[in-house]
Write an enzyme that holds these catalytic residues in place. Sequence first.
Site, PDB file in Angstrom:
ATOM      1  N   ASP A   1       0.838  -1.204   0.000  1.00  0.00           N
ATOM      2  CA  ASP A   1       0.000   0.000   0.000  1.00  0.00           C
ATOM      3  C   ASP A   1       0.877   1.260   0.000  1.00  0.00           C
ATOM      4  OD1 ASP A   1      -2.250  -1.790   0.413  1.00  0.00           O
ATOM      5  OD2 ASP A   1      -1.453  -2.005   2.433  1.00  0.00           O
TER       6      ASP A   1
ATOM      7  N   HIS B   1      -4.729  -3.343   6.395  1.00  0.00           N
ATOM      8  CA  HIS B   1      -4.567  -3.576   4.954  1.00  0.00           C
ATOM      9  C   HIS B   1      -5.955  -3.958   4.416  1.00  0.00           C
ATOM     10  CE1 HIS B   1      -3.058  -4.836   1.106  1.00  0.00           C
ATOM     11  NE2 HIS B   1      -3.492  -6.069   1.291  1.00  0.00           N
TER      12      HIS B   1
HETATM   13  P1  NAD Z   1      -2.259 -18.557  -4.425  1.00  0.00           P
HETATM   14  O1  NAD Z   1      -3.580 -19.228  -4.243  1.00  0.00           O
HETATM   15  O2  NAD Z   1      -1.666 -18.447  -5.777  1.00  0.00           O
HETATM   16  O3  NAD Z   1      -1.183 -19.275  -3.506  1.00  0.00           O
HETATM   17  C1  NAD Z   1      -1.432 -19.550  -2.179  1.00  0.00           C
HETATM   18  C2  NAD Z   1      -0.630 -20.794  -1.845  1.00  0.00           C
HETATM   19  O4  NAD Z   1      -0.731 -20.989  -0.446  1.00  0.00           O
HETATM   20  C3  NAD Z   1      -1.146 -22.052  -2.531  1.00  0.00           C
HETATM   21  O5  NAD Z   1      -0.066 -22.740  -3.159  1.00  0.00           O
HETATM   22  C4  NAD Z   1      -1.712 -22.868  -1.377  1.00  0.00           C
HETATM   23  O6  NAD Z   1      -1.589 -24.265  -1.566  1.00  0.00           O
HETATM   24  C5  NAD Z   1      -0.830 -22.370  -0.234  1.00  0.00           C
HETATM   25  N1  NAD Z   1      -1.347 -22.596   1.099  1.00  0.00           N
HETATM   26  C6  NAD Z   1      -2.625 -22.499   1.539  1.00  0.00           C
HETATM   27  N2  NAD Z   1      -2.672 -22.817   2.836  1.00  0.00           N
HETATM   28  C7  NAD Z   1      -1.408 -23.090   3.238  1.00  0.00           C
HETATM   29  C8  NAD Z   1      -0.812 -23.482   4.454  1.00  0.00           C
HETATM   30  N3  NAD Z   1      -1.545 -23.709   5.556  1.00  0.00           N
HETATM   31  N4  NAD Z   1       0.530 -23.662   4.498  1.00  0.00           N
HETATM   32  C9  NAD Z   1       1.280 -23.488   3.408  1.00  0.00           C
HETATM   33  N5  NAD Z   1       0.774 -23.137   2.206  1.00  0.00           N
HETATM   34  C10 NAD Z   1      -0.553 -22.936   2.133  1.00  0.00           C
HETATM   35  O7  NAD Z   1      -2.391 -17.120  -3.713  1.00  0.00           O
HETATM   36  P2  NAD Z   1      -1.439 -15.850  -3.846  1.00  0.00           P
HETATM   37  O8  NAD Z   1      -1.936 -14.998  -4.941  1.00  0.00           O
HETATM   38  O9  NAD Z   1      -0.018 -16.283  -3.833  1.00  0.00           O
HETATM   39  O10 NAD Z   1      -1.829 -15.054  -2.499  1.00  0.00           O
HETATM   40  C11 NAD Z   1      -1.535 -15.571  -1.238  1.00  0.00           C
HETATM   41  C12 NAD Z   1      -2.096 -14.688  -0.134  1.00  0.00           C
HETATM   42  O11 NAD Z   1      -1.485 -13.391  -0.173  1.00  0.00           O
HETATM   43  C13 NAD Z   1      -3.601 -14.416  -0.231  1.00  0.00           C
HETATM   44  O12 NAD Z   1      -4.150 -14.454   1.070  1.00  0.00           O
HETATM   45  C14 NAD Z   1      -3.676 -13.006  -0.771  1.00  0.00           C
HETATM   46  O13 NAD Z   1      -4.884 -12.381  -0.440  1.00  0.00           O
HETATM   47  C15 NAD Z   1      -2.515 -12.399  -0.044  1.00  0.00           C
HETATM   48  N6  NAD Z   1      -2.007 -11.117  -0.556  1.00  0.00           N
HETATM   49  C16 NAD Z   1      -1.680 -10.173   0.356  1.00  0.00           C
HETATM   50  C17 NAD Z   1      -1.189  -8.936  -0.052  1.00  0.00           C
HETATM   51  C18 NAD Z   1      -0.843  -7.865   0.951  1.00  0.00           C
HETATM   52  O14 NAD Z   1      -0.581  -6.719   0.527  1.00  0.00           O
HETATM   53  N7  NAD Z   1      -0.800  -8.124   2.246  1.00  0.00           N
HETATM   54  C19 NAD Z   1      -1.032  -8.692  -1.428  1.00  0.00           C
HETATM   55  C20 NAD Z   1      -1.372  -9.704  -2.349  1.00  0.00           C
HETATM   56  C21 NAD Z   1      -1.868 -10.918  -1.889  1.00  0.00           C
HETATM   57  C1  LMR Z   2      -3.753  -6.545  -2.564  1.00  0.00           C
HETATM   58  O1  LMR Z   2      -3.899  -5.515  -1.923  1.00  0.00           O
HETATM   59  O2  LMR Z   2      -3.429  -6.535  -3.776  1.00  0.00           O
HETATM   60  C2  LMR Z   2      -3.916  -7.862  -1.881  1.00  0.00           C
HETATM   61  O3  LMR Z   2      -4.266  -7.696  -0.540  1.00  0.00           O
HETATM   62  C3  LMR Z   2      -4.825  -8.777  -2.581  1.00  0.00           C
HETATM   63  C4  LMR Z   2      -6.244  -8.361  -2.386  1.00  0.00           C
HETATM   64  O4  LMR Z   2      -7.053  -9.206  -1.994  1.00  0.00           O
HETATM   65  O5  LMR Z   2      -6.540  -7.200  -2.633  1.00  0.00           O
END
Ligand code: NAD
Ligand code: LMR
Length: 348
Positions: free
Chosen positions: A183, A211
């Site tokens: 962010d 967030h």
């Molecule tokens: P994705 O579905 O491509 O990958 C997630 C992975 O996590 C998968 O491979 C799944 O098998 C694995 N997983 C699920 N539970 C698990 C566990 N208990 N232990 C280990 N691995 C596990 O998703 P992504 O796009 O890589 O996003 C992952 C997370 O990050 C989501 O929650 C998304 O919302 C979050 N995210 C946060 C931000 C932020 O700014 N904080 C930004 C983008 C995404």
């Molecule tokens: C983001 O801000 O891009 C991530 O937290 C993914 C989402 O769910 O928005």
Amino acid sequence: MQKYLQKALTNQFTRASIAHFGQSLKPPVRVAITGAAGQIGYSLIFRVASGEMLGPNQPVILHLIDLPFAMTALNGVAMEIQDCAFPLVQGIVATDNQTVGFKDVNYALLVGAKPRGPGMERGDLLKDNGKIFTETGKYINDHASRDIKVVVVGNPCNTNCLILANQIKDIPKENFTAMTRLDHNRAQYQLADKLGVHSSDIRKIAIFGNHSPTMVPYIDQMTAKNHKATVDQQWVTQTFIPSVQQRGAEIIKARKLSSAASAGNAAMNHITTWVNGTAEGDYTSMAIPSDGSYGVPKGLIFSFPVTVKNGKYSIVQGLPISPFYQGLLDKTIKELVDERNAVDHLLK
Ligand code: NAD
Ligand code: LMR
């Protein structure tokens, strides 16, 4: 197969790194990445392996953790790391076993969780992802290095971090943080674009709070090219703040998937700054356990402006909070208190 892979890679990369960097290498550190077979993992792991996160003299042993069903894909990722012949990688542990996965780990980037789809809010993930972080907290408590630094990326990251930290008995609570650096970076770009400067010229901005769409991008002290900079208030309220708050949803709408490369980049930035510090006269944003500053209830995982020195962060105190910003802060505080109440059963 996993054992063989780990041993073969360790040998290969130990040789490669010694040849490449000679005596200047530090002892290796262990970096765990959960969700390593997912989309953020795929953009993040290779950059960590290349030394971009911890520097060119810091060898790493990668602990790649995912669920059992993802092990075939994860072994494919491990093979690709092998095929990069990264000088700094001294070992790979690719596993679905969290005891092995968190053993002696110094840094953990907790990405593994379900991402939201179109039309969902991050808070909608609380039930499913909350359970994951309870379990992970126990493994970290029992097996990780006592100096571990943790950043939670999986959403809703602030409250997931709260759940995780609640499981920790003898590691300092300050070592558990959540990511609002994405962010912060988004805000920096929007402001640079508006002011016609480069992102790196924008300083002294911060994200307060959750967030989520209630996050508070704070820019009252902003400088551009080291001079105080202002933008018109109408643009701030009607365009800038909503666009930073909703950027994640906008990406999901465009990609049909949540942001991955920019999220991985921000997770690395978070750890790099935590280790190397903030630039003189600037601050960054980290979601950390509140100490009561700015009237935020103690213990909430709340994003604050922080400076970092010698691996320790400190909240920037005394920033003037206008009635406009106070209204926004109250809203994000309320949302985080509500989230905490919703997971009360996981905090016992
Ligand atoms: P994705 O579905 O491509 O990958 C997630 C992975 O996590 C998968 O491979 C799944 O098998 C694995 N997983 C699920 N539970 C698990 C566990 N208990 N232990 C280990 N691995 C596990 O998703 P992504 O796009 O890589 O996003 C992952 C997370 O990050 C989501 O929650 C998304 O919302 C979050 N995210 C946060 C931000 C932020 O700014 N904080 C930004 C983008 C995404
Ligand atoms: C983001 O801000 O891009 C991530 O937290 C993914 C989402 O769910 O928005």
